[in-house]
Design a protein around this motif. Structure first.
Motif, PDB file in Angstrom:
ATOM      1  N   GLY A  92     -14.235  -6.500 -11.297  1.00  0.00           N
ATOM      2  CA  GLY A  92     -12.743  -7.072 -11.577  1.00  0.00           C
ATOM      3  C   GLY A  92     -12.033  -7.123 -10.376  1.00  0.00           C
ATOM      4  O   GLY A  92     -12.627  -6.945  -9.192  1.00  0.00           O
ATOM      5  N   VAL A  93     -11.001  -7.630 -10.379  1.00  0.00           N
ATOM      6  CA  VAL A  93      -9.941  -7.993  -9.283  1.00  0.00           C
ATOM      7  C   VAL A  93      -9.616  -6.461  -8.708  1.00  0.00           C
ATOM      8  O   VAL A  93      -8.974  -5.686  -9.884  1.00  0.00           O
ATOM      9  N   GLU A  94      -9.225  -6.224  -7.527  1.00  0.00           N
ATOM     10  CA  GLU A  94      -8.493  -5.040  -7.242  1.00  0.00           C
ATOM     11  C   GLU A  94      -7.748  -5.238  -5.795  1.00  0.00           C
ATOM     12  O   GLU A  94      -7.851  -6.561  -5.304  1.00  0.00           O
ATOM     13  N   LEU A  95      -6.650  -4.543  -5.560  1.00  0.00           N
ATOM     14  CA  LEU A  95      -6.052  -4.801  -4.305  1.00  0.00           C
ATOM     15  C   LEU A  95      -6.370  -3.926  -3.167  1.00  0.00           C
ATOM     16  O   LEU A  95      -6.628  -2.827  -3.238  1.00  0.00           O
ATOM     17  N   GLN A  96      -6.743  -4.585  -2.176  1.00  0.00           N
ATOM     18  CA  GLN A  96      -7.427  -3.983  -1.151  1.00  0.00           C
ATOM     19  C   GLN A  96      -6.494  -3.785   0.212  1.00  0.00           C
ATOM     20  O   GLN A  96      -5.653  -4.578   0.448  1.00  0.00           O
ATOM     21  N   CYS A  97      -6.498  -2.367   0.664  1.00  0.00           N
ATOM     22  CA  CYS A  97      -5.777  -2.299   2.076  1.00  0.00           C
ATOM     23  C   CYS A  97      -6.828  -2.251   3.061  1.00  0.00           C
ATOM     24  O   CYS A  97      -7.642  -1.267   3.183  1.00  0.00           O
ATOM     25  N   GLN A  98      -6.785  -2.944   3.911  1.00  0.00           N
ATOM     26  CA  GLN A  98      -7.691  -3.049   4.912  1.00  0.00           C
ATOM     27  C   GLN A  98      -7.582  -1.921   5.880  1.00  0.00           C
ATOM     28  O   GLN A  98      -8.439  -1.488   6.663  1.00  0.00           O
ATOM     29  N   ALA A  99      -6.321  -1.707   6.338  1.00  0.00           N
ATOM     30  CA  ALA A  99      -5.866  -0.469   7.077  1.00  0.00           C
ATOM     31  C   ALA A  99      -6.440   0.816   6.853  1.00  0.00           C
ATOM     32  O   ALA A  99      -6.936   1.726   7.713  1.00  0.00           O
ATOM     33  N   CYS A 119       0.741  -1.215   0.144  1.00  0.00           N
ATOM     34  CA  CYS A 119       0.073   0.001  -0.064  1.00  0.00           C
ATOM     35  C   CYS A 119       0.899   1.435  -0.131  1.00  0.00           C
ATOM     36  O   CYS A 119       1.873   1.483   0.960  1.00  0.00           O
ATOM     37  N   PRO A 120       0.848   2.246  -0.906  1.00  0.00           N
ATOM     38  CA  PRO A 120       1.270   3.463  -1.105  1.00  0.00           C
ATOM     39  C   PRO A 120       1.352   4.364   0.143  1.00  0.00           C
ATOM     40  O   PRO A 120       2.092   5.087   0.377  1.00  0.00           O
ATOM     41  N   ASP A 154      -4.911  -2.517 -13.610  1.00  0.00           N
ATOM     42  CA  ASP A 154      -5.205  -2.083 -15.160  1.00  0.00           C
ATOM     43  C   ASP A 154      -4.404  -3.165 -16.173  1.00  0.00           C
ATOM     44  O   ASP A 154      -3.169  -3.033 -15.917  1.00  0.00           O
ATOM     45  N   SER A 155      -5.131  -4.128 -16.551  1.00  0.00           N
ATOM     46  CA  SER A 155      -4.467  -5.012 -17.483  1.00  0.00           C
ATOM     47  C   SER A 155      -3.206  -5.693 -16.944  1.00  0.00           C
ATOM     48  O   SER A 155      -2.319  -5.812 -17.472  1.00  0.00           O
ATOM     49  N   GLY A 156      -3.644  -6.121 -15.583  1.00  0.00           N
ATOM     50  CA  GLY A 156      -2.617  -6.971 -14.914  1.00  0.00           C
ATOM     51  C   GLY A 156      -1.451  -6.020 -14.324  1.00  0.00           C
ATOM     52  O   GLY A 156      -0.657  -6.538 -13.466  1.00  0.00           O
ATOM     53  N   ILE A 157      -1.657  -4.643 -14.172  1.00  0.00           N
ATOM     54  CA  ILE A 157      -0.640  -3.693 -13.560  1.00  0.00           C
ATOM     55  C   ILE A 157      -1.458  -3.170 -12.628  1.00  0.00           C
ATOM     56  O   ILE A 157      -2.491  -2.290 -12.612  1.00  0.00           O
ATOM     57  N   PRO A 158      -0.938  -3.125 -11.288  1.00  0.00           N
ATOM     58  CA  PRO A 158      -1.630  -2.435 -10.123  1.00  0.00           C
ATOM     59  C   PRO A 158      -1.355  -1.092 -10.226  1.00  0.00           C
ATOM     60  O   PRO A 158      -0.196  -0.524 -10.472  1.00  0.00           O
ATOM     61  N   VAL A 159      -2.403  -0.350 -10.144  1.00  0.00           N
ATOM     62  CA  VAL A 159      -2.365   1.268  -9.870  1.00  0.00           C
ATOM     63  C   VAL A 159      -2.427   1.482  -8.554  1.00  0.00           C
ATOM     64  O   VAL A 159      -3.541   1.604  -7.770  1.00  0.00           O
ATOM     65  N   LEU A 160      -1.206   1.796  -8.056  1.00  0.00           N
ATOM     66  CA  LEU A 160      -0.851   2.155  -6.741  1.00  0.00           C
ATOM     67  C   LEU A 160      -0.952   3.392  -6.341  1.00  0.00           C
ATOM     68  O   LEU A 160       0.090   4.111  -6.032  1.00  0.00           O
ATOM     69  N   LEU A 161      -1.973   4.091  -6.827  1.00  0.00           N
ATOM     70  CA  LEU A 161      -1.895   5.713  -6.531  1.00  0.00           C
ATOM     71  C   LEU A 161      -3.161   6.069  -5.587  1.00  0.00           C
ATOM     72  O   LEU A 161      -4.195   5.553  -5.700  1.00  0.00           O
ATOM     73  N   VAL A 162      -3.195   6.459  -4.452  1.00  0.00           N
ATOM     74  CA  VAL A 162      -4.064   6.832  -3.571  1.00  0.00           C
ATOM     75  C   VAL A 162      -5.172   7.733  -3.997  1.00  0.00           C
ATOM     76  O   VAL A 162      -6.441   7.574  -4.082  1.00  0.00           O
ATOM     77  N   ASP A 163      -4.754   8.461  -4.899  1.00  0.00           N
ATOM     78  CA  ASP A 163      -5.787   9.314  -5.807  1.00  0.00           C
ATOM     79  C   ASP A 163      -6.890   8.601  -6.646  1.00  0.00           C
ATOM     80  O   ASP A 163      -7.943   9.134  -6.868  1.00  0.00           O
ATOM     81  N   LYS A 205       2.235   1.201   3.375  1.00  0.00           N
ATOM     82  CA  LYS A 205       3.133   0.437   3.422  1.00  0.00           C
ATOM     83  C   LYS A 205       2.690  -0.946   3.644  1.00  0.00           C
ATOM     84  O   LYS A 205       3.636  -1.870   4.126  1.00  0.00           O
ATOM     85  N   GLY A 206       1.659  -1.161   4.124  1.00  0.00           N
ATOM     86  CA  GLY A 206       1.088  -2.522   4.458  1.00  0.00           C
ATOM     87  C   GLY A 206       0.780  -3.621   3.411  1.00  0.00           C
ATOM     88  O   GLY A 206       0.971  -3.132   2.099  1.00  0.00           O
ATOM     89  N   ASP A 207       0.437  -4.734   3.754  1.00  0.00           N
ATOM     90  CA  ASP A 207       0.042  -5.562   2.855  1.00  0.00           C
ATOM     91  C   ASP A 207      -1.381  -5.285   2.033  1.00  0.00           C
ATOM     92  O   ASP A 207      -2.134  -4.940   2.784  1.00  0.00           O
TER      93      ASP A 207
END
Ligand SMILES: [Zn+2]
Length: 61
Positions: free
Chosen positions: A31-38, A16-17, A46-55, A20-22
């Motif tokens: 679709g699939v997304e990456l979630q930060c529970q904290a 997580c940007p 996006d097309s297999g590329i995680p968009v790690l932007l808080v915005d 910095k957590g998992d």
């Protein structure tokens, strides 16, 4: 390619940007997304590329 999983080597290093957590791979209606529970944020993939932007993250309900 829309359902392509994240490359394993990439999945190992991404964090997580904000806190910095998992991140958790979660399947949602859009679709699939990456979630930060904290931070209660969901980062899009996006097309297999995680968009790690808080915005661009989606607040989790
Ligand atoms: Zn976080």
């Amino acid at each position: 390619m829309t359902d392509r999983l994240i490359e394993p080597w990439l999945r190992e290093i991404i964090r997580c940007p904000r806190c910095k957590g998992d991140l958790t791979d979660t399947t949602t209606e859009s679709g699939v997304e990456l979630q930060c529970q904290a931070c209660r944020l969901g980062y899009p993939i996006d097309s297999g590329i995680p968009v790690l932007l808080v915005d661009l993250a989606r607040p989790l309900g």
